[in-house]
Write a protein that holds these residues in place. Structure first.
Motif, mmCIF file in Angstrom:
data_model
loop_
_atom_site.group_PDB
_atom_site.id
_atom_site.type_symbol
_atom_site.label_atom_id
_atom_site.label_comp_id
_atom_site.label_asym_id
_atom_site.label_seq_id
_atom_site.Cartn_x
_atom_site.Cartn_y
_atom_site.Cartn_z
ATOM 1 N N VAL A 26 0.848 -0.881 0.005
ATOM 2 C CA VAL A 26 0.134 -0.546 0.116
ATOM 3 C C VAL A 26 0.832 1.330 -0.337
ATOM 4 N N ALA A 27 1.575 1.264 0.846
ATOM 5 C CA ALA A 27 2.932 2.771 0.736
ATOM 6 C C ALA A 27 3.301 2.839 -0.595
ATOM 7 N N LEU A 31 3.238 6.050 -2.463
ATOM 8 C CA LEU A 31 4.011 6.614 -3.726
ATOM 9 C C LEU A 31 4.196 6.425 -4.826
ATOM 10 N N VAL A 32 3.631 6.182 -5.583
ATOM 11 C CA VAL A 32 3.434 5.928 -7.485
ATOM 12 C C VAL A 32 2.240 7.100 -7.640
ATOM 13 N N CYS A 33 0.997 6.481 -6.820
ATOM 14 C CA CYS A 33 -0.096 7.251 -7.637
ATOM 15 C C CYS A 33 -0.126 8.444 -7.316
ATOM 16 N N VAL A 34 0.053 9.182 -5.735
ATOM 17 C CA VAL A 34 -0.593 10.752 -5.357
ATOM 18 C C VAL A 34 0.413 10.853 -6.134
ATOM 19 N N PRO A 35 1.544 11.200 -6.262
ATOM 20 C CA PRO A 35 2.513 12.287 -6.676
ATOM 21 C C PRO A 35 1.749 12.524 -8.153
ATOM 22 N N PHE A 36 1.458 11.137 -8.333
ATOM 23 C CA PHE A 36 1.089 11.197 -10.447
ATOM 24 C C PHE A 36 -0.620 11.917 -10.459
#
Length: 295
Positions: A26-27, A31-36
């Motif tokens: 989940v982490a 980390l990948v999806c939130v910035p995008f």
């Protein structure tokens, strides 16, 4: 359907271990999806909302396509998008053709001059040319301000060549012998036997080439004038160099926040190549591991 029985040497995972793995997964996803998500949301946000949130928006309350409309109306981004698409498609096809033929020749035993050519290719991998020699070579060949300068100097990647060569060597020798007994020549063996069995490796190598051509900006900054720039170089002008829409595209004022414009260009530069990966993902692990282990 019941799950297969575990081997005797594999103990059942503990609940704590499973929970830790889930939290780690989940982490990583966050980390990948939130910035995008922030990039896409900022590109869709209004000017007032971007300013009120300090330049970044996690979820726009009033989504707007003004930033995309502004950059696409200017013509610079649309032209750069066409340049990147053309260079990527043509470059990937040419690179695949050259890499496949050279890898096939180097994978066959007894080829005249095969070992010296392989050593020469590997030498270029260990000792790549510098920026100045590359520029002088491109200049002497008359490729300055030509799209060919983005393709020909990097036509064959040594890593991709080694992967394909190892994959071709992994094809059973009996298939080559059977094709020879049927009277097939080298080209017939390549197109009728080798390539149909190498779809996984070809998909992976093609993806490597496509991503490299799509993301390339350095050679464009060296060899091309600004009116021939691909999308990544335009993106660098917007985001890294800090040039706004007023300076780079329309020459007129705009009501769109600079941060919004930058994120919109970033989305346009990222999404096309990102959409290709899901169609090739199933070949990715198989193609890389098979070629790399055998080589």
């Amino acid at each position: 359907m019941s799950s297969p029985a575990r081997p005797g040497w594999m103990e059942k995972p503990k609940p704590v271990t499973q929970a830790a793995k889930g939290l780690a997964l989940v982490a990583v996803v966050l980390l990948v999806c939130v910035p995008f998500l922030v990039i896409v949301s900022t590109s869709l946000a209004s000017t007032d909302e971007v300013v009120a949130n300090g330049g970044w928006v996690l979820w726009p309350t009033e989504p707007s396509l003004d930033a995309y409309r502004d950059i696409l109306d200017g013509g610079i981004v649309t032209h750069a998008l066409g340049v990147s698409a053309g260079v990527t498609i043509v470059g990937t096809l040419l690179s695949l053709a050259c890499t496949v033929t050279l890898a096939y020749a180097l994978s066959r035993p007894g080829v005249f001059g095969g070992r010296p050519v392989l050593l020469l290719v590997l030498f270029t991998f260990l000792f790549p040319p510098g920026m100045i020699p590359s520029f002088l070579l491109v200049k002497e060949l008359g490729l300055l301000d030509s799209y060919a300068s983005l393709v020909l100097p990097v036509l064959v990647n040594v890593f991709n060549l080694v992967v394909l060569r190892g994959f071709f060597q992994g094809i059973p020798e009996e298939l080559y012998e059977a094709a020879r007994l049927d009277g097939a020549g080298d080209w017939r063996v390549l197109f009728s036997v080798v390539l149909p069995l190498s779809k996984a490796a070809l998909a992976v190598v093609g993806l490597f080439y496509a991503v490299a051509y799509w993301n390339s900006w350095f050679y464009a900054s060296l060899y091309l004038e600004s009116d021939h720039w691909p999308l990544q170089q335009v993106l660098r002008t917007y985001v890294v160099a800090g040039s706004g829409l007023t300076d780079a595209t329309t020459g007129e004022g705009t009501v769109t926040a600079p941060q919004t414009v930058q994120m919109a260009v970033l989305v346009i530069a990222t999404v096309p190549i990102l959409l290709v990966y899901p169609f090739l993902q199933k070949y990715f692990t198989k193609g890389v591991l098979t070629g790399a282990i055998k080589s």
